[in-house]
Design an enzyme around this catalytic site. Structure first.
Site, short mmCIF file in Angstrom:
data_model
loop_
_atom_site.label_atom_id
_atom_site.label_comp_id
_atom_site.label_asym_id
_atom_site.label_seq_id
_atom_site.Cartn_x
_atom_site.Cartn_y
_atom_site.Cartn_z
N ARG A 45 10.22 -35.48 -53.26
CA ARG A 45 9.50 -34.50 -54.09
C ARG A 45 10.07 -33.63 -55.28
O ARG A 45 9.95 -33.05 -55.63
CB ARG A 45 8.89 -33.35 -53.12
CG ARG A 45 7.98 -33.96 -51.82
CD ARG A 45 6.79 -34.88 -52.17
NE ARG A 45 6.14 -35.40 -50.93
CZ ARG A 45 6.50 -36.42 -50.61
NH1 ARG A 45 7.10 -37.20 -51.34
NH2 ARG A 45 5.77 -36.71 -49.51
N GLU A 68 6.44 -26.59 -52.11
CA GLU A 68 6.07 -27.64 -52.79
C GLU A 68 5.17 -27.29 -53.91
O GLU A 68 5.12 -27.94 -54.81
CB GLU A 68 5.74 -28.68 -51.67
CG GLU A 68 5.16 -30.21 -52.57
CD GLU A 68 4.95 -31.13 -51.40
OE1 GLU A 68 4.16 -31.80 -51.60
OE2 GLU A 68 5.56 -30.98 -50.21
N SER A 74 -0.29 -29.41 -49.49
CA SER A 74 0.96 -29.00 -48.71
C SER A 74 1.69 -27.97 -49.51
O SER A 74 2.06 -28.17 -50.74
CB SER A 74 1.87 -30.42 -48.65
OG SER A 74 1.11 -31.46 -47.72
#
EC number: 1.3.1.98
Length: 320
Positions: free
Chosen positions: A180, A299, A229
């Site tokens: 990520r 995130e 998320s």
């Protein structure tokens, strides 16, 4: 700084800009959370050349913030100073299958549409994008992934425009991808990408996509006001399990709530502010560290400023 100031700073070059310029544009209308203040100026370029013209004309000390479809994004209540660039589907929304089982796509294309275009072209290996909320530009920046696939696995190269209006081509290895995360220069705005697929049966690919859709709808609050998320999975663990173990399932602050269905999603239940959502996220991070001794990292990208008098203390291990 105001939107009018930015427009004046463009000078004579403003006449050459073909895209849409909107001073004081509320970003809550764009962000999936439906919260957040205005951008001093929202610019939606007509195409890559138009974007380059704008950036070359804009004074270098003016901040620029690109956003995509508004998922994976929390816009603070004070808004975003400077220019927010949002690529439109009209100028950056095409997908074309090419030789060598490749797919070329604009970065305003939603991830789910990329997956569909790949299936239509009989290209396997890209079905995982069906499970990612957002657009290709954000996927490039954060190495988006789901259901066993990641952007780094399939990206060949991408085009981008830098802060001075110069066009660059980046190969996969130039991104420095990790979980990520990418090391691509922060000032680049991605405009196009090329992905590598494999020969596949369209019916089988669509079946795989249908299973991903079924799984998402059964386990995630896909019809709620959310940003996707919230926290990255820590090494060897799952963020939602840690949030659940900390007793945060269903936790609320103001109009913000931790999803009862999936603990790694924050929800705007109808009247949340950005401050409600960020306070809730920081509260969850503190409780997870207290119960599991694991630090969760955001995130969701948080951008912008808070109104005068509003302070959101960021959780730190030292303060826990």
């Amino acid at each position: 700084m105001s939107g009018a100031d930015i427009l004046d700073a463009l000078g004579a070059a403003r006449a050459d800009i073909r895209g849409v310029l909107e001073p004081d544009r509320m970003l809550a209308d764009i962000a999936w959370f439906r919260v957040g203040g205005p951008a001093d100026l929202l610019f939606q370029p007509a195409d890559e050349e138009d974007l380059a013209t704008f950036l070359a004309a804009l004074p270098q000390d003016f901040p620029v913030m690109p956003i995509g479809l508004g998922s994976n994004l929390l816009v603070r209540d004070g808004g975003v100073p400077g220019v927010v660039v949002r690529l439109s589907a009209r100028g950056f929304g095409k997908t074309v299958a090419e030789e060598g089982h490749r797919l070329r796509t604009g970065t305003a294309v939603p991830d789910v549409r990329l997956a569909k275009a790949a299936a239509d072209a009989g290209l396997a290996g890209l079905a995982f994008y069906r499970g990612i909320p957002g657009g290709i530009g954000g996927a490039l920046r954060m190495n988006a992934g789901a259901y066993g696939g990641e952007t780094k696995d399939r990206l060949i190269e991408a085009r981008a425009v830098d802060r001075k209006g110069q066009v660059h081509i980046l190969r996969n290895e130039d991104f420095g991808y990790a979980y990520r995360h990418s090391e691509a220069p922060a000032d680049l705005i991605f405009t196009e990408a090329v992905f590598q697929g494999e020969p596949g049966d369209p019916a089988e690919i669509r079946e795989a996509m249908a299973k991903i859709t079924e799984s998402r709808e059964a386990t995630q609050p896909v019809k709620s006001r959310t940003g996707g998320s919230t926290f990255k999975n820590p090494p060897g663990g799952k963020a939602w399990q840690l949030v659940d173990q900390a007793g945060c399932r269903g936790l609320t602050i103001g109009g913000a709530q931790v999803s009862e269905l999936h603990c790694n999603f924050l929800l705007n239940t109808g009247n949340a502010t950005a401050s409600d959502l960020e306070r809730l996220g920081e509260t969850v991070r503190a409780r997870v560290l207290a119960t599991s001794r694991v630090r969760l990292d955001w995130e969701i990208k948080r951008i912008g400023t808070w109104p005068a008098g509003v302070v959101i203390p960021e959780f730190t291990e030292a303060a826990a």
